[in-house]
Design a protein around this motif. Structure first.
Motif, short mmCIF file in Angstrom:
data_model
loop_
_atom_site.label_atom_id
_atom_site.label_comp_id
_atom_site.label_asym_id
_atom_site.label_seq_id
_atom_site.Cartn_x
_atom_site.Cartn_y
_atom_site.Cartn_z
N GLU A 1 0.83 -1.20 0.00
CA GLU A 1 0.00 0.00 0.00
C GLU A 1 0.87 1.25 0.00
O GLU A 1 1.99 1.26 0.50
N LEU A 2 0.28 2.31 -0.56
CA LEU A 2 0.96 3.60 -0.60
C LEU A 2 0.90 4.25 0.78
O LEU A 2 -0.17 4.35 1.38
N VAL A 3 2.02 4.70 1.27
CA VAL A 3 2.11 5.31 2.59
C VAL A 3 2.21 6.83 2.50
O VAL A 3 1.52 7.55 3.23
N ALA A 4 3.09 7.30 1.65
CA ALA A 4 3.32 8.74 1.57
C ALA A 4 3.89 9.08 0.20
O ALA A 4 4.53 8.25 -0.44
N GLN A 5 3.65 10.31 -0.21
CA GLN A 5 4.13 10.76 -1.51
C GLN A 5 4.61 12.19 -1.39
O GLN A 5 4.06 12.97 -0.60
N ILE A 6 5.63 12.54 -2.17
CA ILE A 6 6.18 13.89 -2.15
C ILE A 6 6.41 14.35 -3.57
O ILE A 6 6.86 13.56 -4.43
N SER A 7 6.09 15.60 -3.84
CA SER A 7 6.27 16.16 -5.18
C SER A 7 7.76 16.30 -5.50
O SER A 7 8.61 16.19 -4.62
N SER A 8 8.06 16.59 -6.74
CA SER A 8 9.45 16.64 -7.16
C SER A 8 10.25 17.70 -6.40
O SER A 8 11.41 17.47 -6.05
N GLY A 9 9.64 18.83 -6.15
CA GLY A 9 10.33 19.89 -5.43
C GLY A 9 10.17 19.82 -3.92
O GLY A 9 10.81 20.58 -3.19
N GLY A 10 9.30 18.94 -3.47
CA GLY A 10 9.11 18.76 -2.04
C GLY A 10 8.03 19.62 -1.42
O GLY A 10 7.79 19.55 -0.21
N SER A 11 7.35 20.44 -2.23
CA SER A 11 6.38 21.36 -1.64
C SER A 11 5.06 20.68 -1.30
O SER A 11 4.32 21.16 -0.44
N ARG A 12 4.75 19.59 -1.94
CA ARG A 12 3.50 18.90 -1.66
C ARG A 12 3.81 17.50 -1.11
O ARG A 12 4.61 16.77 -1.67
N ARG A 13 3.11 17.19 -0.02
CA ARG A 13 3.27 15.89 0.63
C ARG A 13 1.89 15.34 0.95
O ARG A 13 1.04 16.04 1.50
N ASP A 14 1.69 14.10 0.64
CA ASP A 14 0.42 13.44 0.91
C ASP A 14 0.68 12.14 1.66
O ASP A 14 1.70 11.49 1.45
N TYR A 15 -0.30 11.79 2.52
CA TYR A 15 -0.13 10.62 3.38
C TYR A 15 -1.40 9.79 3.42
O TYR A 15 -2.50 10.30 3.25
N LEU A 16 -1.20 8.51 3.69
CA LEU A 16 -2.32 7.66 4.03
C LEU A 16 -3.02 8.30 5.22
O LEU A 16 -2.36 8.70 6.19
N ASP A 17 -4.33 8.42 5.16
CA ASP A 17 -5.06 9.15 6.20
C ASP A 17 -4.71 8.69 7.62
O ASP A 17 -4.56 9.50 8.53
N SER A 18 -4.59 7.41 7.80
CA SER A 18 -4.36 6.86 9.14
C SER A 18 -2.97 7.19 9.68
O SER A 18 -2.71 7.00 10.86
N LEU A 19 -2.11 7.71 8.82
CA LEU A 19 -0.73 7.98 9.24
C LEU A 19 -0.45 9.46 9.45
O LEU A 19 0.63 9.81 9.92
N LYS A 20 -1.39 10.29 9.08
CA LYS A 20 -1.15 11.74 9.19
C LYS A 20 -0.79 12.12 10.62
O LYS A 20 -1.43 11.69 11.57
N GLY A 21 0.25 12.92 10.72
CA GLY A 21 0.69 13.37 12.03
C GLY A 21 1.77 12.50 12.64
O GLY A 21 2.45 12.92 13.57
N ARG A 22 1.94 11.29 12.12
CA ARG A 22 2.95 10.39 12.68
C ARG A 22 4.13 10.21 11.72
O ARG A 22 5.25 10.00 12.15
N PHE A 23 3.86 10.24 10.42
CA PHE A 23 4.90 10.03 9.42
C PHE A 23 5.18 11.33 8.67
O PHE A 23 4.25 12.10 8.40
N THR A 24 6.44 11.54 8.33
CA THR A 24 6.84 12.70 7.54
C THR A 24 7.77 12.27 6.44
O THR A 24 8.80 11.65 6.71
N ILE A 25 7.41 12.60 5.21
CA ILE A 25 8.26 12.28 4.06
C ILE A 25 9.06 13.52 3.68
O ILE A 25 8.56 14.65 3.77
N SER A 26 10.30 13.31 3.29
CA SER A 26 11.15 14.41 2.86
C SER A 26 12.10 13.91 1.77
O SER A 26 12.25 12.70 1.60
#
Length: 116
Positions: A46-71
């Motif tokens: 399953e997809l956990v997190a995604q980040i745009s090419s420049g890093g300005s947009r980050r998306d997360y699996l709803d259940s993980l928001k606030g606990r995981f950070t992609i960079s």
């Protein structure tokens, strides 16, 4: 060829933290969105997190928001996943891959086990 090398996994107690890292090569990293995926035992990847090419947009699996950070670091060609307050349900093999179109060949992943 496209290659992903994931690292940083391990055994951690519930509530603990881990930082995963992925070194990518074989494509133009700085213009490519990137994603982290995970596969729990007996379940589909399953997809956990995604980040745009420049890093300005980050998306997360709803259940993980606030606990995981992609960079990402577009100089080192790495994408990281900081995981906090880990739970047993976070156990699985974690993989990185491109975040657009069909995934490329998967790396070996890194095992995360959350257990007391």
């Amino acid at each position: 060829q496209v290659q992903f090398v994931e690292s940083g996994g391990g055994l951690v107690q519930p509530g603990g933290s881990l930082r995963l890292s992925c070194a990518a090569s074989g494509f133009i990293f700085r213009t490519t969105p990137m994603s982290w995926f995970r596969q729990a035992p007996g379940k589909e990847r399953e997809l956990v997190a995604q980040i745009s090419s420049g890093g300005s947009r980050r998306d997360y699996l709803d259940s993980l928001k606030g606990r995981f950070t992609i960079s990402r670091d577009n100089v080192l060609n790495t994408v990281d996943l900081q995981m906090r307050n880990l739970k047993p349900d976070d156990t699985g093999v974690y993989y990185c891959n491109i975040g657009i179109g069909n995934p490329r060949d998967w790396g070996q992943g890194t095992q995360v086990t959350v257990s007391s």
